[in-house]
Design a protein around this motif. Structure first.
Motif, PDB file in Angstrom:
ATOM      1  N   LEU A   5       0.869  -1.167   0.000  1.00  0.00           N
ATOM      2  CA  LEU A   5       0.000   0.000   0.000  1.00  0.00           C
ATOM      3  C   LEU A   5       0.914   1.228   0.000  1.00  0.00           C
ATOM      4  N   ASP A   6       0.728   2.116  -0.958  1.00  0.00           N
ATOM      5  CA  ASP A   6       1.531   3.342  -1.018  1.00  0.00           C
ATOM      6  C   ASP A   6       0.749   4.506  -0.437  1.00  0.00           C
ATOM      7  N   THR A   7       1.400   5.273   0.406  1.00  0.00           N
ATOM      8  CA  THR A   7       0.808   6.481   0.975  1.00  0.00           C
ATOM      9  C   THR A   7       1.742   7.647   0.691  1.00  0.00           C
ATOM     10  N   ALA A   8       1.317   8.835   1.065  1.00  0.00           N
ATOM     11  CA  ALA A   8       2.159  10.020   0.874  1.00  0.00           C
ATOM     12  C   ALA A   8       3.467   9.887   1.664  1.00  0.00           C
ATOM     13  N   ALA A   9       3.410   9.160   2.781  1.00  0.00           N
ATOM     14  CA  ALA A   9       4.601   8.986   3.611  1.00  0.00           C
ATOM     15  C   ALA A   9       5.472   7.834   3.119  1.00  0.00           C
ATOM     16  N   GLY A  10       5.041   7.128   2.079  1.00  0.00           N
ATOM     17  CA  GLY A  10       5.804   6.001   1.568  1.00  0.00           C
ATOM     18  C   GLY A  10       5.006   4.709   1.684  1.00  0.00           C
ATOM     19  N   PRO A  11       5.629   3.589   1.309  1.00  0.00           N
ATOM     20  CA  PRO A  11       4.903   2.311   1.338  1.00  0.00           C
ATOM     21  C   PRO A  11       4.635   1.833   2.770  1.00  0.00           C
ATOM     22  N   VAL A  12       3.476   1.216   2.943  1.00  0.00           N
ATOM     23  CA  VAL A  12       3.084   0.629   4.230  1.00  0.00           C
ATOM     24  C   VAL A  12       2.815  -0.841   3.978  1.00  0.00           C
ATOM     25  N   THR A  13       3.452  -1.705   4.729  1.00  0.00           N
ATOM     26  CA  THR A  13       3.239  -3.134   4.547  1.00  0.00           C
ATOM     27  C   THR A  13       1.974  -3.577   5.281  1.00  0.00           C
ATOM     28  N   LEU A  14       1.249  -4.514   4.683  1.00  0.00           N
ATOM     29  CA  LEU A  14       0.044  -5.070   5.301  1.00  0.00           C
ATOM     30  C   LEU A  14       0.300  -6.475   5.826  1.00  0.00           C
ATOM     31  N   VAL A  15       1.563  -6.882   5.818  1.00  0.00           N
ATOM     32  CA  VAL A  15       1.953  -8.204   6.273  1.00  0.00           C
ATOM     33  C   VAL A  15       1.958  -8.233   7.798  1.00  0.00           C
ATOM     34  N   GLY A  16       1.576  -9.361   8.366  1.00  0.00           N
ATOM     35  CA  GLY A  16       1.615  -9.523   9.813  1.00  0.00           C
ATOM     36  C   GLY A  16       0.243  -9.414  10.433  1.00  0.00           C
ATOM     37  N   ALA A  17       0.211  -9.485  11.746  1.00  0.00           N
ATOM     38  CA  ALA A  17      -1.061  -9.440  12.480  1.00  0.00           C
ATOM     39  C   ALA A  17      -1.631  -8.028  12.461  1.00  0.00           C
ATOM     40  N   TRP A  18      -2.906  -7.938  12.263  1.00  0.00           N
ATOM     41  CA  TRP A  18      -3.608  -6.664  12.287  1.00  0.00           C
ATOM     42  C   TRP A  18      -4.289  -6.522  13.634  1.00  0.00           C
ATOM     43  N   ARG A  19      -4.454  -5.303  14.069  1.00  0.00           N
ATOM     44  CA  ARG A  19      -5.184  -5.031  15.302  1.00  0.00           C
ATOM     45  C   ARG A  19      -6.303  -4.052  14.993  1.00  0.00           C
ATOM     46  N   ALA A  20      -7.428  -4.267  15.649  1.00  0.00           N
ATOM     47  CA  ALA A  20      -8.570  -3.369  15.454  1.00  0.00           C
ATOM     48  C   ALA A  20      -9.335  -3.281  16.760  1.00  0.00           C
ATOM     49  N   ARG A  21     -10.130  -2.244  16.900  1.00  0.00           N
ATOM     50  CA  ARG A  21     -10.991  -2.114  18.072  1.00  0.00           C
ATOM     51  C   ARG A  21     -12.237  -1.349  17.661  1.00  0.00           C
ATOM     52  N   VAL A  22     -13.304  -1.592  18.384  1.00  0.00           N
ATOM     53  CA  VAL A  22     -14.552  -0.883  18.126  1.00  0.00           C
ATOM     54  C   VAL A  22     -14.453   0.465  18.815  1.00  0.00           C
ATOM     55  N   GLU A  23     -14.618   1.507  18.064  1.00  0.00           N
ATOM     56  CA  GLU A  23     -14.538   2.856  18.618  1.00  0.00           C
ATOM     57  C   GLU A  23     -15.833   3.229  19.307  1.00  0.00           C
ATOM     58  N   LYS A  24     -16.965   2.960  18.658  1.00  0.00           N
ATOM     59  CA  LYS A  24     -18.247   3.338  19.223  1.00  0.00           C
ATOM     60  C   LYS A  24     -19.345   2.516  18.556  1.00  0.00           C
ATOM     61  N   LEU A  25     -20.247   1.972  19.356  1.00  0.00           N
ATOM     62  CA  LEU A  25     -21.398   1.267  18.808  1.00  0.00           C
ATOM     63  C   LEU A  25     -22.521   2.274  18.645  1.00  0.00           C
ATOM     64  N   ALA A  26     -23.096   2.317  17.473  1.00  0.00           N
ATOM     65  CA  ALA A  26     -24.172   3.264  17.195  1.00  0.00           C
ATOM     66  C   ALA A  26     -25.405   2.496  16.739  1.00  0.00           C
ATOM     67  N   PRO A  27     -26.323   2.187  17.667  1.00  0.00           N
ATOM     68  CA  PRO A  27     -27.526   1.459  17.267  1.00  0.00           C
ATOM     69  C   PRO A  27     -28.384   2.298  16.332  1.00  0.00           C
ATOM     70  N   ALA A  28     -29.094   1.614  15.462  1.00  0.00           N
ATOM     71  CA  ALA A  28     -29.965   2.310  14.512  1.00  0.00           C
ATOM     72  C   ALA A  28     -31.071   3.036  15.267  1.00  0.00           C
ATOM     73  N   ALA A  29     -31.467   4.183  14.763  1.00  0.00           N
ATOM     74  CA  ALA A  29     -32.519   4.976  15.400  1.00  0.00           C
ATOM     75  C   ALA A  29     -33.893   4.334  15.227  1.00  0.00           C
ATOM     76  N   GLY A  30     -34.048   3.513  14.245  1.00  0.00           N
ATOM     77  CA  GLY A  30     -35.329   2.854  13.973  1.00  0.00           C
ATOM     78  C   GLY A  30     -35.086   1.609  13.163  1.00  0.00           C
ATOM     79  N   PRO A  31     -36.154   0.990  12.670  1.00  0.00           N
ATOM     80  CA  PRO A  31     -35.971  -0.229  11.873  1.00  0.00           C
ATOM     81  C   PRO A  31     -35.128   0.054  10.634  1.00  0.00           C
ATOM     82  N   VAL A  32     -34.268  -0.893  10.312  1.00  0.00           N
ATOM     83  CA  VAL A  32     -33.467  -0.796   9.104  1.00  0.00           C
ATOM     84  C   VAL A  32     -33.961  -1.866   8.139  1.00  0.00           C
ATOM     85  N   ALA A  33     -33.517  -1.812   6.918  1.00  0.00           N
ATOM     86  CA  ALA A  33     -34.035  -2.710   5.882  1.00  0.00           C
ATOM     87  C   ALA A  33     -33.992  -4.178   6.288  1.00  0.00           C
ATOM     88  N   ASN A  34     -32.905  -4.626   6.912  1.00  0.00           N
ATOM     89  CA  ASN A  34     -32.806  -6.041   7.270  1.00  0.00           C
ATOM     90  C   ASN A  34     -33.738  -6.442   8.400  1.00  0.00           C
TER      91      ASN A  34
END
Length: 189
Positions: A1-30
């Motif tokens: 992946l190339d960025t303005a700061a140079g290439p960024v490798t996507l190899v290896g373990a990824w980490r992620a976290r949920v920032e905020k859960l936002a429930p729907a205000a009403g019924p959604v299509a599903n």
């Protein structure tokens, strides 16, 4: 992946976290009333359906007690719609999710939902494949679909009379405390 700061490798373990859960205000299509039926079941009317394989329920954990009657009504309704009161309806009991310590039978919506799913076995021509032992503590949809498929196939073969051996393991039907011991009773042993 190339960025303005140079290439960024996507190899290896990824980490992620949920920032905020936002429930729907009403019924959604599903969640729209009758969406699943009108889009997925009604179009099958008139076709020859030999059986149903069902793997669903996670969304119902918050209303697990109501699921027992609703699930039975769904099975009976589909049998009526397809004109076959003996239509085999085979389903997967929810897999474990979250760390093992959080999969207790007390105060857990998933545990209660598993009981509500099992209640459908009171209807004829139903079968249940368990998946609690192949769950994933961090993924609500466990990746081990092969074992689920093999278990559903065993239940189907038994239902169709192509396999004599029991397709499901023992089921707890009662128990009683006796001093420091607990006696459990099972069927299909």
């Amino acid at each position: 992946l190339d960025t303005a700061a140079g290439p960024v490798t996507l190899v290896g373990a990824w980490r992620a976290r949920v920032e905020k859960l936002a429930p729907a205000a009403g019924p959604v299509a599903n969640n729209a009333p009758a969406l699943g039926h009108n889009g997925l079941i009604a179009p099958l009317q008139g076709l020859s359906v030999r059986g149903v394989l069902w793997y669903q329920g996670e969304e119902n954990a918050g209303r697990a007690a109501a699921y027992a009657d609703g699930f039975k009504r769904l099975i009976q309704d589909w049998r009526q719609q397809f004109g076959d009161p003996d239509l085999p309806f085979l389903f997967v009991q929810l897999a474990a999710w979250r760390p093992l310590a959080d999969n207790r039978p007390d105060g857990n919506g998933f545990a209660e939902l598993r009981g509500s799913q099992a209640a459908a076995l009171a209807l004829p021509h139903t079968g249940m494949a368990t998946a609690i032992d192949i769950g994933d503590a961090i993924d609500i949809h466990p990746r081990n679909k092969r074992t689920v498929g093999e278990r559903l196939a065993a239940v189907a073969m038994h239902e169709l009379g192509l396999r004599d051996a029991p397709a499901m393991g023992p089921r707890l039907i009662g128990g009683q405390a006796r001093g420091a011991e607990f006696e459990l009773r099972f069927d299909r042993t």
